[in-house]
Design an enzyme around this catalytic site. Structure first.
Site, PDB file in Angstrom:
ATOM      1  N   PRO A 111      29.997 -13.842 -20.414  1.00 50.59           N
ATOM      2  CA  PRO A 111      30.923 -14.856 -20.003  1.00 50.59           C
ATOM      3  C   PRO A 111      30.890 -16.182 -20.592  1.00 50.59           C
ATOM      4  O   PRO A 111      31.793 -17.004 -20.185  1.00 50.59           O
ATOM      5  CB  PRO A 111      30.394 -14.851 -18.442  1.00 50.59           C
ATOM      6  N   PHE A 112      29.937 -16.404 -21.336  1.00 46.02           N
ATOM      7  CA  PHE A 112      29.750 -17.732 -21.868  1.00 46.02           C
ATOM      8  C   PHE A 112      29.637 -17.611 -23.436  1.00 46.02           C
ATOM      9  O   PHE A 112      28.866 -18.450 -24.177  1.00 46.02           O
ATOM     10  CB  PHE A 112      28.611 -18.672 -21.421  1.00 46.02           C
ATOM     11  N   GLU A 136      24.603 -17.010 -19.630  1.00 46.98           N
ATOM     12  CA  GLU A 136      24.148 -18.085 -18.736  1.00 46.98           C
ATOM     13  C   GLU A 136      24.767 -19.249 -18.864  1.00 46.98           C
ATOM     14  O   GLU A 136      25.019 -19.953 -19.506  1.00 46.98           O
ATOM     15  CB  GLU A 136      22.348 -18.301 -19.077  1.00 46.98           C
ATOM     16  N   LYS A 195      16.492 -15.534 -14.642  1.00 46.25           N
ATOM     17  CA  LYS A 195      15.168 -15.077 -15.058  1.00 46.25           C
ATOM     18  C   LYS A 195      15.215 -13.670 -14.380  1.00 46.25           C
ATOM     19  O   LYS A 195      15.373 -13.392 -13.278  1.00 46.25           O
ATOM     20  CB  LYS A 195      14.252 -16.005 -14.251  1.00 46.25           C
TER      21      LYS A 195
END
Length: 434
Positions: free
Chosen positions: A220-221, A238, A254
């Site tokens: 997504p990034f 992230e 994490k």
């Protein structure tokens, strides 16, 4: 003042590829792609910013104050990055490890041309626009078909990239044991320990490598970043920090588990990750750290954990992600919010300063842009930044290529298992470079 246009796009997915290929002619490029990944906080599906009207490049000395002034003076869209080593601007820390990439510690630019895609709606914002410039550009963008991209790939000279490991397995296990000694002494509770893979005399086509990495990861990034001959090819899953109005959102990762082609095994891996006490404790420690960081700029009582230890699936791995939010006062400077939380807790550890000192002593490579952040500021004082992980960094001038991977070390860490987790995270980068 920017000239603003809106346009309907018939095939957004094809247009994204055309847009990225067209952008290669410019010296400065930031291409952000959400890969249509379903997420609660998403402003755009795809963003392209190219061609600097103004820019800011600096080392860590007084870097946050410089970007703060730049952002307040331009009151415009700004795209760029914060490197991990800006930690040295916020605390009495150093970065003395080897650096083969030689990227600036901070780089932002004000783009002349900006494209914002949401669904099939395209917003275009141009600075200093000439007559018919957008129509000319749009017709040019449409010429970049898949056949043209293939032609670009086959015409570029390529060589084998011989990837080396900066820290041997034996040395890695020894260093993790030293970190465990720090934990047993009470110096830290958790620290993110990273190691570099690198190649010298590497000749690659950055566009091709990025598109391969993005295709097998679909994060997504995702980011394709170019500053002249310096490249970031990122498949990051992230988000570091996003500001939308008065709301600030952080989504640390994490906890990692590999995926399986067998549906039953894959579901078991997902459930095992959700219930794994070590992975949950890693995540919860960082959630506490992020809550503390956000409270420095939050209005009283507004810090809230919206989701704790949620499990999300990506092409290569399952991840454990938490979402923490806060509210900030309207007059709070955006850069102050970032400075008070930087570097992100998921890439440092707890307590943060102690962890960063130990990281510096045990790692052998300057992190630089790896575990830093890429994103943008909007004219409305909003922003959105990722965490630079699962990424390849490349300096075409000195032909140095680098990617790093890491894992969180806690008291429950087993060095051999941490090493295997690092190799799992490196898998996609190895795959696209072979």
């Amino acid at each position: 003042m920017r000239t603003h246009f809106s346009k309907e796009i018939n095939n957004p997915e094809a247009f994204k590829n055309q847009l990225l290929t067209w952008s290669q002619q410019f010296r400065e490029v930031v291409f952000l792609d959400s890969n249509e990944y379903h997420q609660k906080y998403s402003s755009y599906d795809c963003v392209l910013a190219v061609d600097a009207f103004t820019s800011l490049k600096t080392d860590f000395h007084n870097a946050f104050e410089e970007i703060k002034q730049y952002q307040q003076q331009t009151k415009d869209w700004l795209f760029g990055y914060f490197s991990y080593d800006l930690k040295n601007d916020t605390e009495k820390l150093t970065s003395n490890n080897f650096d083969g990439l030689h990227f600036p510690d901070l780089f932002f630019f004000q783009p002349k041309k900006l494209f914002l895609l949401k669904g099939n709606q395209l917003e275009v914002h141009y600075l200093l626009m000439c007559d018919d410039e957008f129509e000319i550009d749009f017709e040019e963008i449409k010429l970049y078909s898949d056949n043209f991209v293939t032609l670009v790939y086959t015409e570029r000279s390529r060589s084998t990239v011989e990837v080396q490991q900066r820290i041997s397995k034996e040395n890695y296990l020894s260093k993790v044991n030293k970190m465990l000694e720090h934990i047993q002494r009470g110096d830290i509770y958790e620290a993110n320990f990273c190691m570099e893979f690198f190649a010298e005399n590497a000749i690659i086509n950055p566009l091709e490598i990025y598109q391969k990495l993005n295709a097998i990861s679909k994060p997504p990034f995702a980011v394709f970043f170019k500053n002249n001959q310096q490249y970031l090819l990122s498949a990051s899953p992230e988000r570091y920090l996003k500001k939308e109005g008065n709301k600030v959102i952080s989504q640390p990762i994490k906890g990692t588990a590999k995926r399986f082609s067998d549906a039953a095994l894959d579901e078991k891996a997902k459930n095992d990750l959700a219930e794994n006490p070590k992975e949950r404790s890693e995540n919860i420690m960082i959630v506490d750290l992020v809550r503390n960081d956000l409270s420095k700029t939050a209005t009283k009582g507004s810090v809230e954990v919206e989701e704790l230890c949620g499990i999300y699936s990506f092409e290569q791995v399952h991840q454990m992600i938490s979402t923490i939010a806060s509210n900030v006062a309207e007059n709070r400077a955006p850069v102050d919010i970032i400075k008070s939380t930087f570097p992100m807790g998921s890439m440092t550890g707890a307590p943060k300063i102690s962890a960063m000192n130990i990281i510096e002593n045990l790692e052998e490579t300057k992190r630089g842009l790896y575990s830093g952040s890429v994103g943008y500021f909007s004219p409305e004082n909003d922003f959105d930044f990722n965490v630079v992980i699962r990424s390849i960094l490349y300096n075409a001038q000195n032909q140095y290529l680098s990617f790093s991977v890491g894992s969180a070390i806690t008291s429950k860490a087993v060095p051999e298992q941490e090493y295997e987790e690092c190799l799992l995270k490196a898998k996609a980068m190895f795959e696209v470079l072979q």
